[in-house]
Design a protein around this motif. Sequence first.
Motif, mmCIF file in Angstrom:
data_model
loop_
_atom_site.group_PDB
_atom_site.id
_atom_site.type_symbol
_atom_site.label_atom_id
_atom_site.label_comp_id
_atom_site.label_asym_id
_atom_site.label_seq_id
_atom_site.Cartn_x
_atom_site.Cartn_y
_atom_site.Cartn_z
ATOM 1 N N ALA A 124 105.996 -4.491 40.516
ATOM 2 C CA ALA A 124 106.346 -4.644 41.928
ATOM 3 C C ALA A 124 107.781 -5.110 42.123
ATOM 4 O O ALA A 124 108.343 -4.957 43.213
ATOM 5 C CB ALA A 124 105.388 -5.628 42.600
ATOM 6 N N TYR B 14 105.043 4.388 37.937
ATOM 7 C CA TYR B 14 103.670 4.722 38.306
ATOM 8 C C TYR B 14 103.063 5.723 37.338
ATOM 9 O O TYR B 14 101.846 5.691 37.089
ATOM 10 C CB TYR B 14 103.617 5.214 39.754
ATOM 11 C CG TYR B 14 103.571 4.071 40.739
ATOM 12 C CD1 TYR B 14 102.365 3.646 41.286
ATOM 13 C CD2 TYR B 14 104.723 3.392 41.108
ATOM 14 C CE1 TYR B 14 102.305 2.587 42.184
ATOM 15 C CE2 TYR B 14 104.682 2.327 41.995
ATOM 16 C CZ TYR B 14 103.470 1.931 42.525
ATOM 17 O OH TYR B 14 103.421 0.872 43.399
ATOM 18 N N ASP C 121 91.222 -4.409 39.774
ATOM 19 C CA ASP C 121 92.295 -5.030 40.559
ATOM 20 C C ASP C 121 93.638 -4.596 39.971
ATOM 21 O O ASP C 121 94.473 -5.412 39.601
ATOM 22 C CB ASP C 121 92.145 -6.550 40.526
ATOM 23 C CG ASP C 121 92.877 -7.220 41.685
ATOM 24 O OD1 ASP C 121 93.213 -6.515 42.655
ATOM 25 O OD2 ASP C 121 93.111 -8.433 41.618
ATOM 26 N N HIS D 218 97.064 -3.094 40.324
ATOM 27 C CA HIS D 218 98.139 -2.788 41.262
ATOM 28 C C HIS D 218 99.443 -3.369 40.733
ATOM 29 O O HIS D 218 99.472 -4.061 39.699
ATOM 30 C CB HIS D 218 97.820 -3.315 42.657
ATOM 31 C CG HIS D 218 97.521 -4.776 42.712
ATOM 32 N ND1 HIS D 218 98.509 -5.738 42.704
ATOM 33 C CD2 HIS D 218 96.348 -5.456 42.775
ATOM 34 C CE1 HIS D 218 97.962 -6.939 42.771
ATOM 35 N NE2 HIS D 218 96.652 -6.804 42.813
ATOM 36 N N ALA D 219 100.537 -3.101 41.448
ATOM 37 C CA ALA D 219 101.876 -3.361 40.916
ATOM 38 C C ALA D 219 102.170 -4.836 40.676
ATOM 39 O O ALA D 219 103.057 -5.163 39.881
ATOM 40 C CB ALA D 219 102.932 -2.768 41.860
ATOM 41 N N GLU D 220 101.460 -5.744 41.328
ATOM 42 C CA GLU D 220 101.679 -7.169 41.073
ATOM 43 C C GLU D 220 100.866 -7.679 39.885
ATOM 44 O O GLU D 220 101.077 -8.804 39.435
ATOM 45 C CB GLU D 220 101.347 -7.977 42.329
ATOM 46 C CG GLU D 220 102.336 -7.737 43.460
ATOM 47 C CD GLU D 220 102.194 -8.742 44.582
ATOM 48 O OE1 GLU D 220 101.330 -9.641 44.473
ATOM 49 O OE2 GLU D 220 102.939 -8.632 45.566
ATOM 50 N N SER E 39 93.300 1.940 43.539
ATOM 51 C CA SER E 39 93.793 0.564 43.531
ATOM 52 C C SER E 39 95.302 0.530 43.356
ATOM 53 O O SER E 39 96.001 -0.260 44.000
ATOM 54 C CB SER E 39 93.110 -0.213 42.395
ATOM 55 O OG SER E 39 93.545 -1.545 42.350
ATOM 56 N N LEU E 40 95.819 1.392 42.498
ATOM 57 C CA LEU E 40 97.253 1.438 42.233
ATOM 58 C C LEU E 40 98.036 2.064 43.387
ATOM 59 O O LEU E 40 99.100 1.563 43.772
ATOM 60 C CB LEU E 40 97.499 2.227 40.949
ATOM 61 C CG LEU E 40 98.951 2.376 40.499
ATOM 62 C CD1 LEU E 40 99.521 1.048 40.014
ATOM 63 C CD2 LEU E 40 99.057 3.436 39.401
ATOM 64 N N GLN F 108 97.018 2.805 46.635
ATOM 65 C CA GLN F 108 96.822 2.294 47.990
ATOM 66 C C GLN F 108 96.877 0.771 47.899
ATOM 67 O O GLN F 108 95.894 0.058 48.084
ATOM 68 C CB GLN F 108 95.497 2.800 48.572
ATOM 69 C CG GLN F 108 95.491 4.299 48.777
ATOM 70 C CD GLN F 108 94.317 4.817 49.597
ATOM 71 O OE1 GLN F 108 93.389 4.086 49.939
ATOM 72 N NE2 GLN F 108 94.355 6.092 49.933
ATOM 73 N N ASP F 109 98.066 0.290 47.639
ATOM 74 C CA ASP F 109 98.322 -1.112 47.315
ATOM 75 C C ASP F 109 98.410 -1.931 48.595
ATOM 76 O O ASP F 109 99.272 -1.692 49.443
ATOM 77 C CB ASP F 109 99.632 -1.203 46.526
ATOM 78 C CG ASP F 109 99.868 -2.557 45.893
ATOM 79 O OD1 ASP F 109 99.384 -3.563 46.433
ATOM 80 O OD2 ASP F 109 100.553 -2.611 44.862
ATOM 81 N N ARG G 166 99.538 -4.761 49.105
ATOM 82 C CA ARG G 166 100.700 -5.644 49.208
ATOM 83 C C ARG G 166 102.028 -4.915 49.317
ATOM 84 O O ARG G 166 103.071 -5.550 49.455
ATOM 85 C CB ARG G 166 100.723 -6.590 47.998
ATOM 86 C CG ARG G 166 99.552 -7.567 47.980
ATOM 87 C CD ARG G 166 99.383 -8.213 46.637
ATOM 88 N NE ARG G 166 98.305 -9.201 46.636
ATOM 89 C CZ ARG G 166 97.018 -8.890 46.525
ATOM 90 N NH1 ARG G 166 96.648 -7.617 46.404
ATOM 91 N NH2 ARG G 166 96.101 -9.831 46.520
ATOM 92 N N ARG G 167 102.025 -3.600 49.230
ATOM 93 C CA ARG G 167 103.285 -2.854 49.345
ATOM 94 C C ARG G 167 103.008 -1.480 49.915
ATOM 95 O O ARG G 167 101.944 -0.914 49.731
ATOM 96 C CB ARG G 167 103.990 -2.772 47.998
ATOM 97 C CG ARG G 167 103.246 -2.018 46.943
ATOM 98 C CD ARG G 167 103.763 -2.224 45.522
ATOM 99 N NE ARG G 167 105.170 -2.484 45.421
ATOM 100 C CZ ARG G 167 106.000 -1.815 44.614
ATOM 101 N NH1 ARG G 167 105.544 -0.815 43.880
ATOM 102 N NH2 ARG G 167 107.265 -2.136 44.533
#
Length: 335
Positions: free
Chosen positions: A98, A108, A183, A185-187, A220-221, A223-224, A226-227
Amino acid sequence: MTADLDAPALAFLKSTPWAQADVAVLTQDASPRRYYRLTHPALRSAILMDASKWVAGEMARFLHIARYLRDIGLSAPEIHEESADYLILEDFGDTRFADLPTDPAELYRVALDVLLHLQTHSAPEGLPLCNPAHLGDLAATAWQFYPNSATGGHSSDSDAVAELVESLSQRLDLTQSCVMLRDYHAENVMWLPDRSGFARAGLLDFQDAMLGHPAFDVVSLLQDARRDIDLEFEREMCAYFQSLSPMSTDHFATSYAALGAIRNLRIIGMFARLSRLLNRPHYVDFIPRVWAYLERDLAHPALRDLREVVENTLPAPTKSHLEFLKSACLTNPPQ
């Protein structure tokens, strides 16, 4: 040492080679875990994970999945020291996916390659199955905690939604068995540039892994919550994944939309719950983004029935509704 550790954590640390390390608190997430960076002049830096607030069994799951991921060549943290409540882990540094300003397509694709690699390996023993009943329960979370802005009560629609989603999942065959990190995702993915291929993705927060559909972690990746993920970029990355997956184009598209809707409904409910019950109102700020993803997913023809239920029973995230969710006005919140 520069961070205050409680007596049990300090006792564990003193039993390890990092006894004389400097200790710095790291940014905490929504979980009950706490993290500290250990810096020792004679050793590599490491991460102290305080999992003393975890419920029974979670530590064992973390260790089980971490070792499995490492055994198949993925970059889960090496475990240096362990006890019932504390771990000393390999330090992946501070650079999350992220945080990187580089070409997002490269990052990605690496993250998707991790999933493709996972899906070519047999799952470890003991993982629970993300079956249609579980998916129904996930979607119903939105109706349990999000809609009733006037009273803060539960919606009577949650049971009916759970049954609808369970039926939908059975028709779409969403229970193919592969490891699902849940869970992803980019974070939660660290960038490890000194490694090669998919090993450049450092994996965190995988103790809740299940057996489930290959498209769940893709959603999950991409459709994040947080971003922002641009629709065209999302489509480009989906096409990349699908081109390397044994799934047909139609099956992937339908599964992706259905799992996306289910997952986003759960997130909306959980973010409302985190604000209203656990005093974390900043999670409400993510709800409009998640709602937009939900609308993308519900546009798929196979989700017509679920779309009608959402439109008729869930309020859009208006300013007034979001303000209510962020307020502290609930004296007897639902459990």
